[in-house]
Design a protein around this motif. Structure first.
Motif, mmCIF file in Angstrom:
data_model
loop_
_atom_site.group_PDB
_atom_site.id
_atom_site.type_symbol
_atom_site.label_atom_id
_atom_site.label_comp_id
_atom_site.label_asym_id
_atom_site.label_seq_id
_atom_site.Cartn_x
_atom_site.Cartn_y
_atom_site.Cartn_z
ATOM 1 N N ARG A 66 0.820 -1.216 0.000
ATOM 2 C CA ARG A 66 0.000 0.000 0.000
ATOM 3 C C ARG A 66 0.851 1.262 0.000
ATOM 4 N NH1 ARG A 66 -3.141 1.188 4.285
ATOM 5 N NH2 ARG A 66 -1.792 0.095 5.782
ATOM 6 N N PHE A 67 2.000 1.214 0.669
ATOM 7 C CA PHE A 67 2.870 2.383 0.796
ATOM 8 C C PHE A 67 4.111 2.189 -0.069
ATOM 9 C CE2 PHE A 67 1.612 3.862 5.372
ATOM 10 C CZ PHE A 67 0.274 3.829 5.005
ATOM 11 N N THR A 68 4.644 3.295 -0.563
ATOM 12 C CA THR A 68 5.871 3.272 -1.355
ATOM 13 C C THR A 68 6.807 4.360 -0.853
ATOM 14 O OG1 THR A 68 4.664 2.496 -3.318
ATOM 15 C CG2 THR A 68 6.870 3.425 -3.657
ATOM 16 N N VAL A 69 8.007 3.975 -0.499
ATOM 17 C CA VAL A 69 9.016 4.931 -0.039
ATOM 18 C C VAL A 69 9.991 5.188 -1.182
ATOM 19 C CG1 VAL A 69 10.490 3.108 0.936
ATOM 20 C CG2 VAL A 69 10.665 5.468 1.800
ATOM 21 N N SER A 70 10.440 6.434 -1.280
ATOM 22 C CA SER A 70 11.379 6.790 -2.340
ATOM 23 C C SER A 70 12.258 7.940 -1.873
ATOM 24 C CB SER A 70 10.630 7.170 -3.619
ATOM 25 O OG SER A 70 9.799 8.302 -3.401
ATOM 26 N N ARG A 71 13.280 8.215 -2.662
ATOM 27 C CA ARG A 71 14.193 9.301 -2.328
ATOM 28 C C ARG A 71 14.531 10.081 -3.595
ATOM 29 N NH1 ARG A 71 18.923 6.917 0.562
ATOM 30 N NH2 ARG A 71 19.850 8.977 0.236
ATOM 31 N N ASP A 72 14.739 11.374 -3.432
ATOM 32 C CA ASP A 72 15.170 12.252 -4.512
ATOM 33 C C ASP A 72 16.417 12.973 -4.014
ATOM 34 O OD1 ASP A 72 13.483 14.649 -6.685
ATOM 35 O OD2 ASP A 72 15.596 14.242 -6.374
ATOM 36 N N ASN A 73 17.557 12.445 -4.347
ATOM 37 C CA ASN A 73 18.801 13.007 -3.827
ATOM 38 C C ASN A 73 19.023 14.439 -4.319
ATOM 39 O OD1 ASN A 73 19.380 10.633 -2.441
ATOM 40 N ND2 ASN A 73 20.672 9.818 -4.078
ATOM 41 N N LYS A 75 16.919 16.721 -4.663
ATOM 42 C CA LYS A 75 16.096 17.656 -3.896
ATOM 43 C C LYS A 75 16.222 17.453 -2.401
ATOM 44 C CE LYS A 75 12.683 18.326 -7.567
ATOM 45 N NZ LYS A 75 11.253 18.259 -7.953
ATOM 46 N N SER A 76 17.101 16.520 -2.005
ATOM 47 C CA SER A 76 17.287 16.227 -0.569
ATOM 48 C C SER A 76 15.954 15.934 0.108
ATOM 49 C CB SER A 76 18.010 17.387 0.143
ATOM 50 O OG SER A 76 19.305 17.559 -0.374
ATOM 51 N N THR A 77 15.147 15.127 -0.564
ATOM 52 C CA THR A 77 13.801 14.859 -0.084
ATOM 53 C C THR A 77 13.492 13.365 -0.189
ATOM 54 O OG1 THR A 77 13.063 17.052 -0.779
ATOM 55 C CG2 THR A 77 11.351 15.404 -0.354
ATOM 56 N N ALA A 78 12.866 12.851 0.844
ATOM 57 C CA ALA A 78 12.336 11.493 0.830
ATOM 58 C C ALA A 78 10.811 11.574 0.820
ATOM 59 C CB ALA A 78 12.807 10.712 2.048
ATOM 60 N N HIS A 79 10.182 10.584 0.210
ATOM 61 C CA HIS A 79 8.726 10.585 0.089
ATOM 62 C C HIS A 79 8.158 9.270 0.614
ATOM 63 C CE1 HIS A 79 8.869 14.160 -2.444
ATOM 64 N NE2 HIS A 79 9.825 13.583 -3.142
ATOM 65 N N LEU A 80 6.941 9.360 1.106
ATOM 66 C CA LEU A 80 6.188 8.168 1.472
ATOM 67 C C LEU A 80 4.817 8.296 0.823
ATOM 68 C CD1 LEU A 80 6.203 5.530 3.157
ATOM 69 C CD2 LEU A 80 5.039 6.829 4.954
ATOM 70 N N GLN A 81 4.604 7.553 -0.243
ATOM 71 C CA GLN A 81 3.316 7.523 -0.918
ATOM 72 C C GLN A 81 2.434 6.500 -0.212
ATOM 73 O OE1 GLN A 81 1.952 9.142 -3.741
ATOM 74 N NE2 GLN A 81 0.076 8.028 -3.222
ATOM 75 N N MET A 82 1.307 6.950 0.288
ATOM 76 C CA MET A 82 0.417 6.086 1.060
ATOM 77 C C MET A 82 -0.908 5.935 0.328
ATOM 78 S SD MET A 82 1.180 7.532 4.900
ATOM 79 C CE MET A 82 0.321 9.062 4.607
ATOM 80 N N ASN A 83 -1.196 4.729 -0.111
ATOM 81 C CA ASN A 83 -2.443 4.429 -0.808
ATOM 82 C C ASN A 83 -3.341 3.557 0.054
ATOM 83 O OD1 ASN A 83 -1.456 5.792 -3.112
ATOM 84 N ND2 ASN A 83 -0.508 3.925 -3.891
ATOM 85 N N SER A 84 -4.590 3.506 -0.311
ATOM 86 C CA SER A 84 -5.572 2.655 0.394
ATOM 87 C C SER A 84 -5.493 2.857 1.901
ATOM 88 C CB SER A 84 -5.328 1.186 0.033
ATOM 89 O OG SER A 84 -5.427 0.979 -1.349
ATOM 90 N N LEU A 85 -5.500 4.100 2.303
ATOM 91 C CA LEU A 85 -5.383 4.406 3.726
ATOM 92 C C LEU A 85 -6.554 3.838 4.515
ATOM 93 C CD1 LEU A 85 -4.039 8.034 3.427
ATOM 94 C CD2 LEU A 85 -2.890 6.167 4.631
ATOM 95 N N GLN A 86 -6.251 3.401 5.730
ATOM 96 C CA GLN A 86 -7.234 2.822 6.628
ATOM 97 C C GLN A 86 -7.195 3.558 7.962
ATOM 98 O OE1 GLN A 86 -9.404 0.564 5.528
ATOM 99 N NE2 GLN A 86 -8.356 0.722 3.543
ATOM 100 N N PRO A 87 -8.249 3.493 8.727
ATOM 101 C CA PRO A 87 -8.246 4.172 10.033
ATOM 102 C C PRO A 87 -7.058 3.773 10.905
ATOM 103 C CG PRO A 87 -10.468 3.526 9.458
ATOM 104 C CD PRO A 87 -9.579 2.927 8.410
ATOM 105 N N GLU A 88 -6.608 2.553 10.794
ATOM 106 C CA GLU A 88 -5.471 2.109 11.609
ATOM 107 C C GLU A 88 -4.152 2.737 11.181
ATOM 108 O OE1 GLU A 88 -7.731 0.173 10.134
ATOM 109 O OE2 GLU A 88 -6.799 -1.517 9.067
ATOM 110 N N ASP A 89 -4.150 3.470 10.071
ATOM 111 C CA ASP A 89 -2.961 4.219 9.656
ATOM 112 C C ASP A 89 -2.879 5.575 10.352
ATOM 113 O OD1 ASP A 89 -3.575 2.971 6.366
ATOM 114 O OD2 ASP A 89 -2.028 2.265 7.770
ATOM 115 N N THR A 90 -3.890 5.941 11.095
ATOM 116 C CA THR A 90 -3.889 7.204 11.813
ATOM 117 C C THR A 90 -2.757 7.235 12.827
ATOM 118 O OG1 THR A 90 -6.268 7.533 11.550
ATOM 119 C CG2 THR A 90 -5.207 8.655 13.401
ATOM 120 N N ALA A 91 -1.903 8.237 12.706
ATOM 121 C CA ALA A 91 -0.741 8.344 13.587
ATOM 122 C C ALA A 91 0.015 9.623 13.264
ATOM 123 C CB ALA A 91 0.188 7.146 13.415
ATOM 124 N N LEU A 92 0.968 9.928 14.110
ATOM 125 C CA LEU A 92 1.955 10.966 13.828
ATOM 126 C C LEU A 92 3.101 10.286 13.091
ATOM 127 C CD1 LEU A 92 2.654 13.978 14.313
ATOM 128 C CD2 LEU A 92 3.808 13.247 16.413
#
Length: 123
Positions: A66-73, A75-92
């Motif tokens: 469901r989730f995909t992690v990636s990096r863009d060196n 831009k010094s940025t990392a990403h977390l693409q989160m699909n099909s989110l569920q209530p149990e994904d609620t968090a900081l």
């Protein structure tokens, strides 16, 4: 001074998608692994995903597929693409920097942390 900043959190409905970003300063971004962790109220911080120095990716069983992690060196940025989110994904959600470049699943492997961005999944 090392500074990590997460953005992209917010309120989503079940089944929605969100993309979190982690921008880093004060580090040579390309040399590090970048991890994502989350902490729900009353629960311990848990590993979500990581991308290593060599762009290998790792996921917890709860988000795999469901989730995909990636990096863009560039831009010094990392990403977390989160699909099909569920209530149990609620968090900081936190991003963290691993100077060894490995992408550990344990929080102790990370030397720098962002302040977190809240993700709430609710109908």
């Amino acid at each position: 001074q090392v500074q990590l900043t997460e953005t992209g959190g917010g309120l989503a409905q079940p089944g929605d998608s969100l993309t979190l970003s982690c921008t880093a300063s004060g580090v040579t971004f390309s040399n590090y692994a970048w991890g994502w962790f989350r902490q729900a109220p009353g629960k311990e911080r848990e590993f979500v995903a990581a991308v290593s120095y060599g762009a290998n990716t790792y996921y917890s069983d709860s988000v795999k597929g469901r989730f995909t992690v990636s990096r863009d060196n560039a831009k010094s940025t990392a990403h977390l693409q989160m699909n099909s989110l569920q209530p149990e994904d609620t968090a900081l959600y936190f991003c963290a920097a691993d100077v060894t470049g490995t992408g550990w699943s344990g929080a102790r492997g990370y030397s720098h942390w962002g302040p977190g961005t809240q993700v709430t999944v609710s109908s």
